[in-house]
Motif scaffolding. Structure first.
Motif, PDB file in Angstrom:
ATOM      1  N   HIS A  73       0.804  -1.211   0.125  1.00 55.88           N
ATOM      2  CA  HIS A  73       0.123   0.094  -0.151  1.00 55.88           C
ATOM      3  C   HIS A  73       0.865   1.283  -0.053  1.00 55.88           C
ATOM      4  O   HIS A  73       1.390   1.945   0.863  1.00 55.88           O
ATOM      5  CB  HIS A  73      -0.903  -0.110   1.054  1.00 55.88           C
ATOM      6  N   TRP A  74       1.265   1.887  -1.244  1.00 57.01           N
ATOM      7  CA  TRP A  74       2.364   2.503  -1.219  1.00 57.01           C
ATOM      8  C   TRP A  74       1.545   3.812  -0.859  1.00 57.01           C
ATOM      9  O   TRP A  74       2.532   4.800  -0.489  1.00 57.01           O
ATOM     10  CB  TRP A  74       2.749   2.775  -2.789  1.00 57.01           C
ATOM     11  N   LYS A  80       2.299   8.944   2.018  1.00 52.10           N
ATOM     12  CA  LYS A  80       1.574   9.955   2.874  1.00 52.10           C
ATOM     13  C   LYS A  80       2.266  10.107   3.923  1.00 52.10           C
ATOM     14  O   LYS A  80       2.562  11.394   4.399  1.00 52.10           O
ATOM     15  CB  LYS A  80       0.172   9.518   3.321  1.00 52.10           C
ATOM     16  N   GLY A  81       2.884   9.410   4.525  1.00 45.06           N
ATOM     17  CA  GLY A  81       3.770   9.518   5.766  1.00 45.06           C
ATOM     18  C   GLY A  81       5.195  10.266   5.326  1.00 45.06           C
ATOM     19  O   GLY A  81       5.604  11.153   6.149  1.00 45.06           O
ATOM     20  N   MET A  82       5.768  10.045   4.321  1.00 54.21           N
ATOM     21  CA  MET A  82       6.804  10.678   3.616  1.00 54.21           C
ATOM     22  C   MET A  82       6.551  12.295   3.445  1.00 54.21           C
ATOM     23  O   MET A  82       7.126  13.103   3.852  1.00 54.21           O
ATOM     24  CB  MET A  82       7.365  10.061   2.539  1.00 54.21           C
ATOM     25  N   MET A  84      15.690   6.563   6.110  1.00 50.22           N
ATOM     26  CA  MET A  84      14.838   5.242   5.485  1.00 50.22           C
ATOM     27  C   MET A  84      13.798   4.820   6.017  1.00 50.22           C
ATOM     28  O   MET A  84      13.492   5.184   7.402  1.00 50.22           O
ATOM     29  CB  MET A  84      16.191   4.258   6.009  1.00 50.22           C
ATOM     30  N   TYR A  85      12.676   4.456   5.284  1.00 52.27           N
ATOM     31  CA  TYR A  85      11.310   4.281   6.016  1.00 52.27           C
ATOM     32  C   TYR A  85      11.296   2.549   5.988  1.00 52.27           C
ATOM     33  O   TYR A  85      11.203   2.165   4.851  1.00 52.27           O
ATOM     34  CB  TYR A  85      10.409   4.894   4.924  1.00 52.27           C
TER      35      TYR A  85
END
Length: 181
Positions: free
Chosen positions: A80-81, A86-88, A102-103
């Motif tokens: 679920h990109w 969204k977080g980035m 790094m995520y």
């Protein structure tokens, strides 16, 4: 290997995200020469799943699954990109991201999941996978504990966690049980 310590994973590299002819050839070789009984892939095409369907063996998908297969298609991982992006973007708008961030967002964040299971997947397996997914959500980390590479060298001790730098930049080896031609 926690379910079957004797399991072998045969890995073949096509050297590209998209080379359906080479993917087909290698999938056929794995079935004909190595006798694999479950097929998966890590490319853009999924030709290996088509070969598995043609040959009547089990398969597991990778990423988006765009058409129906037989019941021997057991399930697929999905990404679920949108959750990650969204977080980035939120980090960026807050000014809290740096160029080399790094995520490592997976199941606990809702960024990784599994499609519906085939009716051939037993309730026992459903339960086991569900328990494992919940343990990820509770903070369990697959890179904690003893990890041994193919040649027997211990890469992570029982009381350690592999660091992000090692995972991202130094992991040029496979774990015990993975065979690469």
């Amino acid at each position: 290997r926690s379910v079957n310590p004797k399991v072998r994973l045969e890995d073949r590299l096509i050297g590209s995200w998209k080379d359906p002819e080479k993917e087909r050839k290698l999938a056929e070789e794995l079935i004909d020469r190595e006798g694999v009984d479950v097929m998966t892939f890590h490319s853009s095409e999924g030709t290996a799943i088509d070969v598995a369907e043609e040959r009547g063996i089990y398969s597991i998908g990778f990423g988006y699954v765009d058409h129906a297969y037989s019941e021997k298609f057991l399930a697929a991982s999905v990404f679920h990109w949108d959750v990650l992006y969204k977080g980035m973007l939120q980090d960026y708008l807050r000014g809290s991201t740096i160029r080399k961030s790094m995520y490592w967002w997976g199941a606990p964040y809702g960024a990784v999941g599994i499609t519906e299971y085939s009716p051939l997947v037993s309730q026992e397996v459903w339960t086991m996978v569900g328990e494992t997914a919940r343990s990820f959500g509770d903070g369990w980390d697959v890179f904690v504990g003893k990890i041994v590479r193919q040649d027997g060298k211990v890469m992570c001790n029982a009381d350690e966690r592999m660091g992000d730098t090692a995972l991202m930049f130094d992991m040029d080896w496979f774990v015990e049980g993975v065979e690469l031609e």
